[in-house]
Design an enzyme around this catalytic site. Structure first.
Site, PDB file in Angstrom:
ATOM      1  N   HIS A  17       9.022 -48.517  -4.339  1.00  0.00           N
ATOM      2  CA  HIS A  17      10.066 -47.940  -5.531  1.00  0.00           C
ATOM      3  C   HIS A  17       9.237 -46.656  -6.836  1.00  0.00           C
ATOM      4  CE1 HIS A  17      10.468 -52.764  -6.011  1.00  0.00           C
ATOM      5  NE2 HIS A  17      11.549 -52.930  -5.727  1.00  0.00           N
ATOM      6  N   LYS A  41      17.171 -66.405 -13.428  1.00  0.00           N
ATOM      7  CA  LYS A  41      15.883 -66.276 -12.256  1.00  0.00           C
ATOM      8  C   LYS A  41      14.461 -65.908 -12.283  1.00  0.00           C
ATOM      9  CE  LYS A  41      16.010 -63.127  -8.183  1.00  0.00           C
ATOM     10  NZ  LYS A  41      16.402 -62.154  -7.365  1.00  0.00           N
TER      11      LYS A  41
HETATM   12  O1  PNS Z   1      15.811 -55.424  -7.442  1.00  0.00           O
HETATM   13  P1  PNS Z   1      17.389 -55.829  -7.695  1.00  0.00           P
HETATM   14  O2  PNS Z   1      17.692 -57.668  -8.133  1.00  0.00           O
HETATM   15  O3  PNS Z   1      18.329 -55.330  -6.731  1.00  0.00           O
HETATM   16  O4  PNS Z   1      18.297 -55.238  -8.663  1.00  0.00           O
HETATM   17  C1  PNS Z   1      19.364 -55.346  -9.229  1.00  0.00           C
HETATM   18  C2  PNS Z   1      20.331 -54.326 -10.000  1.00  0.00           C
HETATM   19  C3  PNS Z   1      19.453 -55.691 -12.147  1.00  0.00           C
HETATM   20  C4  PNS Z   1      20.196 -53.655  -9.866  1.00  0.00           C
HETATM   21  C5  PNS Z   1      21.789 -55.552 -10.608  1.00  0.00           C
HETATM   22  O5  PNS Z   1      21.099 -56.754 -10.600  1.00  0.00           O
HETATM   23  C6  PNS Z   1      22.118 -55.329 -11.980  1.00  0.00           C
HETATM   24  O6  PNS Z   1      22.758 -54.277 -12.092  1.00  0.00           O
HETATM   25  N1  PNS Z   1      22.197 -56.044 -13.005  1.00  0.00           N
HETATM   26  C7  PNS Z   1      23.199 -55.990 -14.062  1.00  0.00           C
HETATM   27  C8  PNS Z   1      24.453 -56.379 -14.092  1.00  0.00           C
HETATM   28  C9  PNS Z   1      25.481 -55.981 -14.003  1.00  0.00           C
HETATM   29  O7  PNS Z   1      25.816 -54.878 -13.987  1.00  0.00           O
HETATM   30  N2  PNS Z   1      26.064 -56.401 -13.336  1.00  0.00           N
HETATM   31  C10 PNS Z   1      27.323 -55.439 -12.633  1.00  0.00           C
HETATM   32  C11 PNS Z   1      26.889 -54.710 -11.533  1.00  0.00           C
HETATM   33  S1  PNS Z   1      27.341 -56.011  -9.633  1.00  0.00           S
END
Ligand code: PNS
Length: 160
Positions: A17, A41
């Site tokens: 990261h 989660k």
């Molecule tokens: O580190 P991760 O858990 O792979 O990150 C995932 C993340 C935070 C990028 C994704 O879950 C996210 O953007 N969540 C916010 C909800 C959202 O906007 N969903 C619509 C797009 S599928």
């Protein structure tokens, strides 16, 4: 101002990261690391702790900010006046999920672009969950996460 958001769970931040954050900070005027608040989660670290650890790990980058967000990423982007989502790709296996998410975000807000950065090869095997697993079984996490947050990770794991 070209503002990008680098979203994720960061439970905890890894060197993979950090490498993406550092490279993105050279391309954009400002990079906001967006830590997702996910009520479904329960992580190792709570959101405030994750934000603090990332702040500690990125303190030398003047144009990097760390904030938490909940709900849709595109709404957070709008609030921050950001047009680009930065995502890191480690392997082909990441592609399908990331492709789907980027198309969904495009559908939700056509003004937003998702830009992918290939991981640094030396971190391509790294994930927050593997770091937690290695640490919980007594393995060495040196070189996997920012050096100065290792004590916080070990303390948290040992307290569990
Ligand atoms: O580190 P991760 O858990 O792979 O990150 C995932 C993340 C935070 C990028 C994704 O879950 C996210 O953007 N969540 C916010 C909800 C959202 O906007 N969903 C619509 C797009 S599928």
């Amino acid at each position: 101002m070209r503002i990008a958001v680098y979203p994720g769970s960061f439970d905890p931040i890894t060197n993979g990261h950090l490498d993406i954050i550092k490279r993105a900070s050279r391309v954009f005027d400002e990079v906001i690391v967006g830590v997702l608040v996910n009520p479904d989660k329960k992580g190792l670290f709570d959101i405030e702790e994750r934000v603090l650890l990332i702040q500690q790990a990125t303190k030398e980058y003047n144009n990097v900010k760390v904030e938490s967000f909940s709900g849709l990423l595109v709404n957070f982007m709008k609030e921050k006046n950001a047009r680009a989502i930065i995502k890191g790709l480690r392997a082909v296996s990441d592609f399908e999920y990331e492709f789907q998410m980027s198309l969904m975000n495009k559908k939700l807000d056509p003004n937003i672009e998702t830009l992918f950065m290939m991981t640094n090869a030396k971190y391509s095997y790294l994930s927050s969950s593997s770091v937690k697993q290695v640490a919980s079984f007594g393995g060495c996490i040196k070189g996997l996460v920012p050096e100065d947050i290792i004590p916080a990770i070990m303390e948290k794991i040992n307290r569990k």
